[in-house]
Design an enzyme around this catalytic site. Sequence first.
Site, PDB file in Angstrom:
ATOM      1  N   HIS A  86       0.852  -1.192   0.000  1.00 41.95           N
ATOM      2  CA  HIS A  86       0.000   0.000   0.000  1.00 41.95           C
ATOM      3  C   HIS A  86       0.884   1.237   0.000  1.00 41.95           C
ATOM      4  O   HIS A  86       1.815   1.338   0.795  1.00 41.95           O
ATOM      5  CB  HIS A  86      -0.907   0.027   1.242  1.00 41.95           C
ATOM      6  CG  HIS A  86      -1.785   1.236   1.252  1.00 41.95           C
ATOM      7  ND1 HIS A  86      -2.990   1.275   0.609  1.00 41.95           N
ATOM      8  CD2 HIS A  86      -1.598   2.476   1.785  1.00 41.95           C
ATOM      9  CE1 HIS A  86      -3.527   2.475   0.742  1.00 41.95           C
ATOM     10  NE2 HIS A  86      -2.707   3.215   1.456  1.00 41.95           N
ATOM     11  N   ASP A 165     -15.158   2.844   7.028  1.00 43.86           N
ATOM     12  CA  ASP A 165     -14.070   3.676   6.509  1.00 43.86           C
ATOM     13  C   ASP A 165     -14.513   4.450   5.275  1.00 43.86           C
ATOM     14  O   ASP A 165     -14.144   5.605   5.099  1.00 43.86           O
ATOM     15  CB  ASP A 165     -12.841   2.829   6.176  1.00 43.86           C
ATOM     16  CG  ASP A 165     -11.762   3.708   5.557  1.00 43.86           C
ATOM     17  OD1 ASP A 165     -11.277   4.609   6.270  1.00 43.86           O
ATOM     18  OD2 ASP A 165     -11.455   3.545   4.367  1.00 43.86           O
ATOM     19  N   ARG A 172     -14.006  12.935   6.158  1.00 45.33           N
ATOM     20  CA  ARG A 172     -12.726  13.578   6.501  1.00 45.33           C
ATOM     21  C   ARG A 172     -12.223  14.439   5.358  1.00 45.33           C
ATOM     22  O   ARG A 172     -11.648  15.505   5.564  1.00 45.33           O
ATOM     23  CB  ARG A 172     -11.682  12.509   6.844  1.00 45.33           C
ATOM     24  CG  ARG A 172     -11.925  11.846   8.185  1.00 45.33           C
ATOM     25  CD  ARG A 172     -11.116  10.564   8.312  1.00 45.33           C
ATOM     26  NE  ARG A 172      -9.705  10.791   8.117  1.00 45.33           N
ATOM     27  CZ  ARG A 172      -8.873   9.904   7.545  1.00 45.33           C
ATOM     28  NH1 ARG A 172      -9.318   8.728   7.148  1.00 45.33           N
ATOM     29  NH2 ARG A 172      -7.619  10.181   7.395  1.00 45.33           N
ATOM     30  N   SER A 187      -7.628   3.821   8.886  1.00 49.08           N
ATOM     31  CA  SER A 187      -8.319   3.754   7.600  1.00 49.08           C
ATOM     32  C   SER A 187      -7.600   2.764   6.671  1.00 49.08           C
ATOM     33  O   SER A 187      -8.209   1.850   6.102  1.00 49.08           O
ATOM     34  CB  SER A 187      -8.344   5.162   6.986  1.00 49.08           C
ATOM     35  OG  SER A 187      -8.683   5.119   5.635  1.00 49.08           O
ATOM     36  N   LYS A 191      -8.702  -1.656   5.994  1.00 50.84           N
ATOM     37  CA  LYS A 191      -8.972  -2.251   4.673  1.00 50.84           C
ATOM     38  C   LYS A 191      -7.998  -3.389   4.376  1.00 50.84           C
ATOM     39  O   LYS A 191      -8.382  -4.421   3.831  1.00 50.84           O
ATOM     40  CB  LYS A 191      -8.881  -1.165   3.590  1.00 50.84           C
ATOM     41  CG  LYS A 191     -10.082  -0.221   3.621  1.00 50.84           C
ATOM     42  CD  LYS A 191      -9.920   0.954   2.687  1.00 50.84           C
ATOM     43  CE  LYS A 191      -8.945   1.967   3.213  1.00 50.84           C
ATOM     44  NZ  LYS A 191      -8.981   3.286   2.629  1.00 50.84           N
TER      45      LYS A 191
HETATM   46  N1  URA Z   1      -5.588   6.470   2.277  1.00 53.73           N
HETATM   47  C1  URA Z   1      -6.591   5.860   2.951  1.00 53.73           C
HETATM   48  O1  URA Z   1      -7.080   4.820   2.560  1.00 53.73           O
HETATM   49  N2  URA Z   1      -7.014   6.435   4.084  1.00 53.73           N
HETATM   50  C2  URA Z   1      -6.514   7.585   4.578  1.00 53.73           C
HETATM   51  O2  URA Z   1      -6.953   8.033   5.599  1.00 53.73           O
HETATM   52  C3  URA Z   1      -5.474   8.220   3.851  1.00 53.73           C
HETATM   53  C4  URA Z   1      -5.028   7.625   2.704  1.00 53.73           C
END
Ligand code: URA
Length: 430
Positions: A86, A165, A172, A187, A191
Amino acid sequence: MTEAYAAVDVIVAKRDKRELTDAQIDWVVDAYTRGVVADEQMSALAMAILLNGMVPREIARWTAAMIASGERMDFTSVGRPTTDKHSTGGVGDKITLPLAPVVAACGAAVPQLSGRGLGHTGGTLDKLESIPGWRASLTNDEMLAVLRDVGAVICAAGDGLAPADKKLYALRDVTGTVEAIPLIASSIMSKKIAEGTGALVLDVKVGSGAFMKTHERAAELARTMVALGEDAGVRTRALLTAMDTPLGLTAGNALEVRESLEVLAGGGPADVVELTVVLAREMLEAAGVRGPDPADVLADGRAMDSWRRMIAAQGGDPDAPLPVAAETHVVVAERSGVLSRLDALAVGVCAWRLGAGRARKEDPVSAGAGVEMHAKPGDLVTAGQPLLTLHADEADRFTRALADLDGGVEIADAGTVVHRLPLVLERIGG
Ligand code: URA
């Protein structure tokens, strides 16, 4: 249903710098997902978290509550160790495109659930959607089938994965609360843990084009995420990597696919190749796979074979010509010297203005739009030489896009030493 808490009491507790209890966290995340806690209440709580922080226990519980808001995937039937990457997002960051097929060709399985771009950072799905026919949305069964057959799948995360999320991230985004480390870490990790990968490598970007502008904040985010992953049984490590200038020589959807194809063909810009290989080695090591070296797999065409199969499995035509924007505008060097600054944020915003990115999540993106760079910081340039080519579907986008580049491109006297961050700044975990 009688609610266990009043949202305002939870907000006030965090506003007054108190730790939230596990039960308060479970309730507020669940109640927000159910629509009982209103957006304005969750915005206030997110702002209180941004200002007053959370201790590790609170962050772990918040992450667990977000995972529990949806389904958990299970890839154990794939028959190979799973490993994922990621990136916290940057300009010209197309690494996922060559990386997933490289790692698959080395023997691991890569379930890469990706997102679309928002603001100046591009999204992997937007890039791949510039390939004619390619489809981002797969059912869980289709995803498993591609993963089994090809060893790598890049697709959209389904609505069932961490729905809390999805709702919270959108909120946000419009309430100035993206930059809170507890909220970013929970967040991303909710995932990735719900996705069910066995190993995870985090590419945490540092610099003007990244969420985290300083090394210290990026390292704190990385340590927080590594701890969350390890606690959940995912072998997790992080690299802090430079995002002061764009990665590679392109920023834009089809432009970045084209550059990724150069890398898969054994060429491409040195920084893109280096980061692909470094991350691939980390992903394989974290997964415990001892296969061929990623650099060899890139050079001898095995990664390209995986790419072609991966694209075709999702309806894409790997041989189809990529879309090209109708209009171009060339920015030339105003003087001779050394390119001392090519700022990631300036190039990212410029590409976004040209149509490569979106301002609101429902906006369409242009496949052909973006910025092609002809020099990198430290390169000698001569007056009149092309520095950048801007691509857009409509010529009237150029004026505003050029204004966004202002101050982002600088040429210093020849002989000036240009300070550049090393590509990999620090390694955390593992
Ligand atoms: N990427 C995400 O999935 N969540 C965040 O809060 C910031 C970047």
